[in-house]
Design an enzyme around this catalytic site. Structure first.
Site, PDB file in Angstrom:
ATOM      1  N   LYS A  61      43.683  50.696  40.079  1.00  0.00           N
ATOM      2  CA  LYS A  61      44.794  49.774  38.795  1.00  0.00           C
ATOM      3  C   LYS A  61      45.715  50.438  38.146  1.00  0.00           C
ATOM      4  CE  LYS A  61      42.144  45.404  39.362  1.00  0.00           C
ATOM      5  NZ  LYS A  61      40.841  45.964  39.499  1.00  0.00           N
ATOM      6  N   SER A  86      37.555  42.540  33.040  1.00  0.00           N
ATOM      7  CA  SER A  86      35.923  43.481  33.574  1.00  0.00           C
ATOM      8  C   SER A  86      35.985  44.729  33.238  1.00  0.00           C
ATOM      9  CB  SER A  86      35.328  42.253  34.546  1.00  0.00           C
ATOM     10  OG  SER A  86      36.539  43.087  35.298  1.00  0.00           O
ATOM     11  N   GLU A 212      34.755  41.407  50.359  1.00  0.00           N
ATOM     12  CA  GLU A 212      34.780  40.392  49.305  1.00  0.00           C
ATOM     13  C   GLU A 212      32.856  39.917  49.205  1.00  0.00           C
ATOM     14  OE1 GLU A 212      36.203  36.761  48.139  1.00  0.00           O
ATOM     15  OE2 GLU A 212      35.513  35.758  49.702  1.00  0.00           O
ATOM     16  N   GLY A 216      30.501  35.749  46.075  1.00  0.00           N
ATOM     17  CA  GLY A 216      32.067  35.256  45.754  1.00  0.00           C
ATOM     18  C   GLY A 216      32.536  34.750  46.664  1.00  0.00           C
ATOM     19  N   ASP A 218      35.276  33.168  47.551  1.00  0.00           N
ATOM     20  CA  ASP A 218      35.906  32.115  47.286  1.00  0.00           C
ATOM     21  C   ASP A 218      37.106  32.543  48.112  1.00  0.00           C
ATOM     22  OD1 ASP A 218      35.824  34.359  45.054  1.00  0.00           O
ATOM     23  OD2 ASP A 218      38.063  33.524  45.204  1.00  0.00           O
ATOM     24  N   SER A 312      38.017  51.881  46.408  1.00  0.00           N
ATOM     25  CA  SER A 312      38.939  50.898  45.049  1.00  0.00           C
ATOM     26  C   SER A 312      38.808  51.834  43.693  1.00  0.00           C
ATOM     27  CB  SER A 312      38.631  49.674  45.249  1.00  0.00           C
ATOM     28  OG  SER A 312      37.754  49.135  45.292  1.00  0.00           O
TER      29      SER A 312
HETATM   30  C1  LIG Z   1      39.334  45.006  40.016  1.00  0.00           C
HETATM   31  C2  LIG Z   1      39.184  45.869  41.722  1.00  0.00           C
HETATM   32  C3  LIG Z   1      38.551  45.342  42.799  1.00  0.00           C
HETATM   33  C4  LIG Z   1      39.485  43.897  43.043  1.00  0.00           C
HETATM   34  O1  LIG Z   1      41.131  43.845  42.927  1.00  0.00           O
HETATM   35  P1  LIG Z   1      41.529  43.266  43.347  1.00  0.00           P
HETATM   36  O2  LIG Z   1      42.883  43.957  42.865  1.00  0.00           O
HETATM   37  O3  LIG Z   1      41.525  41.963  41.878  1.00  0.00           O
HETATM   38  O4  LIG Z   1      42.019  42.157  44.500  1.00  0.00           O
HETATM   39  C5  LIG Z   1      38.282  46.447  44.040  1.00  0.00           C
HETATM   40  N1  LIG Z   1      37.661  47.411  43.317  1.00  0.00           N
HETATM   41  C6  LIG Z   1      38.124  47.915  42.373  1.00  0.00           C
HETATM   42  C7  LIG Z   1      36.961  48.857  41.220  1.00  0.00           C
HETATM   43  C8  LIG Z   1      38.290  46.889  41.180  1.00  0.00           C
HETATM   44  O5  LIG Z   1      38.503  47.734  39.973  1.00  0.00           O
END
Ligand SMILES: *Cc1c(COP(=O)(O)O)cnc(C)c1O
Length: 326
Positions: A61, A86, A212, A216, A218, A312
């Site tokens: 992010k 969050s 996903e 969830g 969606d 991620s």
């Molecule tokens: C925010 C986040 C996601 C999902 O990312 P999106 O861009 O909202 O789809 C996945 N893994 C981690 C660790 C995140 O912080």
């Protein structure tokens, strides 16, 4: 509004890559023979793990947040940045704002993981709590933005955020070349949309798959029905993907460039957290395991394939980590 917007393209990711160069880490790409053998005993698969758990503030992010703030005008910089999140996007905005020398206010759910709240404050962000089950964070965000003149940078539904998130997959393709499959965690769709933009230019034959949480799904429903489906806040341990619907900018890219969306269960996420800890010596948060779980738990077949897997994020307090893997 979206009808008149220029559709996002790979060029937007390239520009974002130039903006974040020197500020974001170029994260490592790891391989594991144990993982390769687990998904294909015949030895035909290679998995490439792009480790955004080693990114600054512990998740991809940072890329989108830094890219968005880097484009602020002098006037926007004076009032500062506002967001709702969050967790990981909150830290990303707080850190990026501090690096840019501007103020940041963060609207967070009152049940957000303690580690993420503390880290956001440590980076200098002002935290404003709300109840995620009864209050609407978009509404609170709009009101505060108006009152304080701050610029709202939402966690996923924003072109600069999407372009920034796409730089992780760009680096992966730049490092390992074209892939057969790219598996990407999916919440609101910032990472998936950005990744798909990079794949479309750097590995056009690569299947791009969103992953996903089962509770969830969606995104899966949205891709299959061709319109954004809202399911309410899903109950899952993947707190970074507890989004109730895809963003509009995100869905525009996803419906254009993503091949499929699959789901994994919370148990499969826990099994994957254990695998990363025991075999690859890495702490990965539940949401960070989504894409890997699809491959390692056999949800998406990858035998014989060259596969990119986005890890991620790695932000999970140790007490919660221990409880989940015990
Ligand atoms: C925010 C986040 C996601 C999902 O990312 P999106 O861009 O909202 O789809 C996945 N893994 C981690 C660790 C995140 O912080």
């Amino acid at each position: 509004m979206l009808e008149n917007a220029t559709p996002l393209q790979y060029g937007d990711v390239e520009q974002a890559a130039a903006r974040i160069d020197g500020a974001a880490h170029r994260t490592p790409v790891l391989t594991s023979r144990t993982a390769d053998a687990a998904v294909d005993p015949a030895g035909g698969a290679t998995l490439f793990f792009k480790c955004e758990n080693f990114q600054r503030m512990g998740a991809f992010k940072f890329r989108g947040a830094y890219n968005a703030i880097a484009r602020f005008t002098e006037e926007q910089r004076r009032a500062g940045v506002l967001t709702y999140s969050s967790g990981n996007h909150a830290q990303a905005i707080a850190l990026s704002a501090r690096l840019a020398g501007i103020r940041a206010a963060i609207i967070m759910p009152n049940d957000a993981p303690a580690l993420k709240v503390a880290a956001t404050r440590e980076y200098g962000g002002e935290v404003i709590f709300y109840d995620r089950y009864t209050e609407n964070r978009e509404e609170i965000g709009r009101r505060l933005a108006q009152e304080r003149g701050m610029t709202l940078i939402p966690p996923y539904d924003h072109p600069d955020v999407i372009a920034g998130q796409g730089t992780a997959a760009k680096e992966l393709f730049d490092d390992v070349g074209e892939l057969d499959v790219l598996l990407v965690p999916l919440g609101g769709g910032g990472l998936l949309a950005g990744s798909a933009l990079s794949a479309s230019a750097l590995s056009p034959n690569c299947k791009v798959i969103g992953v996903e949480p089962e509770a969830g799904n969606d995104g899966q429903q949205s891709l299959r029905t061709g319109r954004i489906v809202d399911i309410g806040v899903p109950q899952t341990i993947a707190d970074g993907a507890q989004t109730s619907h895809l963003g509009q900018h995100n869905f525009e890219v996803i419906r254009r460039l993503v091949d499929d969306i699959v789901t994994v269960s919370d148990d499969q996420l826990v099994a994957t957290m254990k695998f990363f800890a025991e075999r690859m010596k890495m702490v990965v948060e539940p949401t960070g395991c989504l894409a890997a779980a699809a491959a390692l738990q056999g949800v998406y077949p990858v035998a014989g394939k060259k596969v990119g897997i986005l890890i991620s994020g790695g932000n999970v307090d140790l007490a919660r980590f221990a409880k989940l893997v015990a």
